[in-house]
Design a protein around this motif. Structure first.
Motif, PDB file in Angstrom:
ATOM      1  N   ARG A 168       6.556  10.460   6.510  1.00 15.14           N
ATOM      2  CA  ARG A 168       5.565   9.573   7.002  1.00 15.14           C
ATOM      3  C   ARG A 168       5.283   7.794   7.014  1.00 15.14           C
ATOM      4  NH1 ARG A 168       3.185  12.255   1.717  1.00 15.14           N
ATOM      5  NH2 ARG A 168       2.179  14.442   3.220  1.00 15.14           N
ATOM      6  N   PRO A 169       5.859   7.786   8.668  1.00 13.86           N
ATOM      7  CA  PRO A 169       5.846   6.298   9.152  1.00 13.86           C
ATOM      8  C   PRO A 169       4.833   5.153   9.236  1.00 13.86           C
ATOM      9  CG  PRO A 169       6.090   7.714  10.859  1.00 13.86           C
ATOM     10  CD  PRO A 169       5.595   8.813  10.020  1.00 13.86           C
ATOM     11  N   ASP A 170       3.260   6.482   8.786  1.00 13.20           N
ATOM     12  CA  ASP A 170       2.423   5.416   8.710  1.00 13.20           C
ATOM     13  C   ASP A 170       2.031   5.608   7.728  1.00 13.20           C
ATOM     14  OD1 ASP A 170       3.066   5.559  11.464  1.00 13.20           O
ATOM     15  OD2 ASP A 170       1.400   6.988  12.069  1.00 13.20           O
ATOM     16  N   ILE A 171       0.706   4.445   7.558  1.00 11.55           N
ATOM     17  CA  ILE A 171      -0.406   3.903   6.188  1.00 11.55           C
ATOM     18  C   ILE A 171      -1.352   3.889   6.757  1.00 11.55           C
ATOM     19  CG2 ILE A 171      -0.499   2.385   4.528  1.00 11.55           C
ATOM     20  CD1 ILE A 171       2.584   1.148   4.472  1.00 11.55           C
ATOM     21  N   PRO A 172      -1.976   5.158   6.172  1.00 10.13           N
ATOM     22  CA  PRO A 172      -3.968   5.178   5.987  1.00 10.13           C
ATOM     23  C   PRO A 172      -4.403   3.612   5.900  1.00 10.13           C
ATOM     24  CG  PRO A 172      -2.904   6.902   5.693  1.00 10.13           C
ATOM     25  CD  PRO A 172      -1.713   6.051   5.001  1.00 10.13           C
ATOM     26  N   ASP A 173      -4.650   3.852   7.133  1.00 12.93           N
ATOM     27  CA  ASP A 173      -6.240   2.673   6.483  1.00 12.93           C
ATOM     28  C   ASP A 173      -6.922   2.693   5.753  1.00 12.93           C
ATOM     29  OD1 ASP A 173      -8.125   0.401   7.475  1.00 12.93           O
ATOM     30  OD2 ASP A 173      -8.505   0.693   9.540  1.00 12.93           O
ATOM     31  N   PRO A 174      -7.506   1.644   4.846  1.00 15.49           N
ATOM     32  CA  PRO A 174      -8.034   2.223   3.256  1.00 15.49           C
ATOM     33  C   PRO A 174      -9.111   1.581   3.874  1.00 15.49           C
ATOM     34  CG  PRO A 174      -6.714   0.173   3.191  1.00 15.49           C
ATOM     35  CD  PRO A 174      -6.135   0.389   4.110  1.00 15.49           C
ATOM     36  N   TYR A 175      -9.437   0.803   5.507  1.00 20.05           N
ATOM     37  CA  TYR A 175     -10.636  -0.106   5.123  1.00 20.05           C
ATOM     38  C   TYR A 175     -12.355   0.921   5.266  1.00 20.05           C
ATOM     39  CZ  TYR A 175     -14.290  -3.760   6.784  1.00 20.05           C
ATOM     40  OH  TYR A 175     -14.959  -4.787   7.336  1.00 20.05           O
ATOM     41  N   GLY A 176     -12.810   0.147   3.793  1.00 18.99           N
ATOM     42  CA  GLY A 176     -14.335   1.005   4.240  1.00 18.99           C
ATOM     43  C   GLY A 176     -14.712   1.413   3.172  1.00 18.99           C
ATOM     44  N   ARG A 177     -13.223   2.059   2.942  1.00 17.26           N
ATOM     45  CA  ARG A 177     -12.870   3.378   2.524  1.00 17.26           C
ATOM     46  C   ARG A 177     -13.140   3.182   0.820  1.00 17.26           C
ATOM     47  NH1 ARG A 177      -8.052   6.953   4.112  1.00 17.26           N
ATOM     48  NH2 ARG A 177      -9.427   8.123   2.629  1.00 17.26           N
ATOM     49  N   SER A 178     -12.590   3.915  -0.616  1.00 21.10           N
ATOM     50  CA  SER A 178     -12.522   4.160  -1.277  1.00 21.10           C
ATOM     51  C   SER A 178     -11.448   2.953  -2.358  1.00 21.10           C
ATOM     52  CB  SER A 178     -12.361   5.609  -2.185  1.00 21.10           C
ATOM     53  OG  SER A 178     -11.215   6.192  -2.220  1.00 21.10           O
ATOM     54  N   ARG A 179     -11.264   2.675  -3.843  1.00 23.87           N
ATOM     55  CA  ARG A 179     -10.562   1.983  -4.394  1.00 23.87           C
ATOM     56  C   ARG A 179      -9.673   2.678  -4.275  1.00 23.87           C
ATOM     57  NH1 ARG A 179     -13.537   1.256 -10.235  1.00 23.87           N
ATOM     58  NH2 ARG A 179     -13.062   3.721 -10.550  1.00 23.87           N
ATOM     59  N   TRP A 180      -9.327   3.535  -4.631  1.00 23.31           N
ATOM     60  CA  TRP A 180      -8.595   4.667  -4.271  1.00 23.31           C
ATOM     61  C   TRP A 180      -7.187   4.661  -3.260  1.00 23.31           C
ATOM     62  CZ3 TRP A 180      -8.088   5.206  -9.215  1.00 23.31           C
ATOM     63  CH2 TRP A 180      -9.546   5.539 -10.287  1.00 23.31           C
ATOM     64  N   ALA A 181      -8.161   4.945  -1.829  1.00 22.00           N
ATOM     65  CA  ALA A 181      -7.529   4.285  -0.421  1.00 22.00           C
ATOM     66  C   ALA A 181      -7.261   3.012  -0.915  1.00 22.00           C
ATOM     67  CB  ALA A 181      -8.758   4.174   0.590  1.00 22.00           C
ATOM     68  N   HIS A 182      -7.524   2.433  -1.318  1.00 24.58           N
ATOM     69  CA  HIS A 182      -6.580   1.041  -1.425  1.00 24.58           C
ATOM     70  C   HIS A 182      -6.086   0.733  -1.880  1.00 24.58           C
ATOM     71  CE1 HIS A 182      -9.421  -1.560   1.412  1.00 24.58           C
ATOM     72  NE2 HIS A 182     -10.230  -0.526   0.823  1.00 24.58           N
ATOM     73  N   ARG A 183      -5.466   1.830  -2.712  1.00 22.95           N
ATOM     74  CA  ARG A 183      -4.735   1.632  -4.515  1.00 22.95           C
ATOM     75  C   ARG A 183      -3.719   2.519  -4.318  1.00 22.95           C
ATOM     76  NH1 ARG A 183      -7.277   2.396 -10.251  1.00 22.95           N
ATOM     77  NH2 ARG A 183      -8.329   0.222  -9.866  1.00 22.95           N
ATOM     78  N   ARG A 184      -4.039   3.627  -2.496  1.00 25.15           N
ATOM     79  CA  ARG A 184      -2.967   4.613  -2.285  1.00 25.15           C
ATOM     80  C   ARG A 184      -1.546   3.228  -0.923  1.00 25.15           C
ATOM     81  NH1 ARG A 184      -6.348   8.211  -3.138  1.00 25.15           N
ATOM     82  NH2 ARG A 184      -6.761   8.377  -0.335  1.00 25.15           N
ATOM     83  N   ALA A 185      -2.610   2.688  -0.429  1.00 27.04           N
ATOM     84  CA  ALA A 185      -2.391   2.327   0.891  1.00 27.04           C
ATOM     85  C   ALA A 185      -1.079   0.609  -0.037  1.00 27.04           C
ATOM     86  CB  ALA A 185      -3.360   1.623   1.663  1.00 27.04           C
ATOM     87  N   GLY A 186      -1.623   0.375  -1.116  1.00 25.35           N
ATOM     88  CA  GLY A 186      -1.066  -0.814  -1.300  1.00 25.35           C
ATOM     89  C   GLY A 186       0.367  -0.218  -2.541  1.00 25.35           C
TER      90      GLY A 186
END
Length: 192
Positions: free
Chosen positions: A157-175
């Protein structure tokens, strides 16, 4: 142009879309790890960034939790000059990588996604990098080793999905993905 072998510095540029989530988080995590080495310069930019914006609030919280400092961060747009001056360009996605090098094709050999660079660095024998006393030489050795492994090591999985405008969980996953991807490269660069 990136620094030459004779220069003392090494510039790492992180790139995402808005320079509000993924690239600032990566920049600040790398800066926290490399802060005691003044030869390293770490920055970030966005392919569609509006200059002067604050980091996304969920990203700020994730960054603090991971040990980074969000203070003073403001977004900036990606320029050809930034790419040309970077020794290493690490992007959130393969699309960002392509867009980053489109304006400066010589950067293609030193541009990777963050996840791709992390996966390739995990395949590098530590002795190929940590034997160098100088951190910049370690960085150049790591880049050479990673470049040699490109296409030989599978990156799921070379790409990291964009968490912008999504839940705090999406930001945590990206982090967490960014932190995991940078862990080995940063350890190799800071270990002597």
């Amino acid at each position: 142009m990136p620094t030459s072998e004779d220069d003392a510095g090494f510039h790492i540029l992180f790139v995402c879309t808005g320079n509000l989530c993924r690239s600032p988080l990566a920049e600040r995590l790398a800066a926290a790890a490399l802060g005691r080495y003044p030869a390293f310069r770490v920055s970030s930019a966005g392919t569609r960034a509006e200059p002067g914006r604050q980091m996304a609030e969920h990203t700020r919280r994730v960054l603090v939790r991971l040990g980074g400092d969000p203070e003073g961060f403001v977004s900036r747009p990606l320029t050809t000059e930034l790419v040309a001056a970077a020794d290493l360009v690490l992007t959130a996605t393969t699309g960002h990588r392509a867009e980053s090098v489109a304006g400066h094709l010589p950067a293609a050999g030193r541009a990777f996604t963050v996840a791709e660079f992390g996966a390739l660095a995990r395949a590098v024998p530590p002795e190929a990098v940590v034997g160098h006393d100088d951190p910049v030489r370690r960085a150049r050795a790591l880049l050479d080793e990673v470049r040699a492994l490109r296409g030989l090591v599978r990156v799921e999985r070379p790409d990291i999905p964009d968490p912008y405008g999504r839940s705090r969980w999406a930001h945590r996953r990206a982090g967490r993905t960014i932190e995991f991807s940078l862990a080995v490269p940063l350890r190799l660069l800071t270990r002597s």
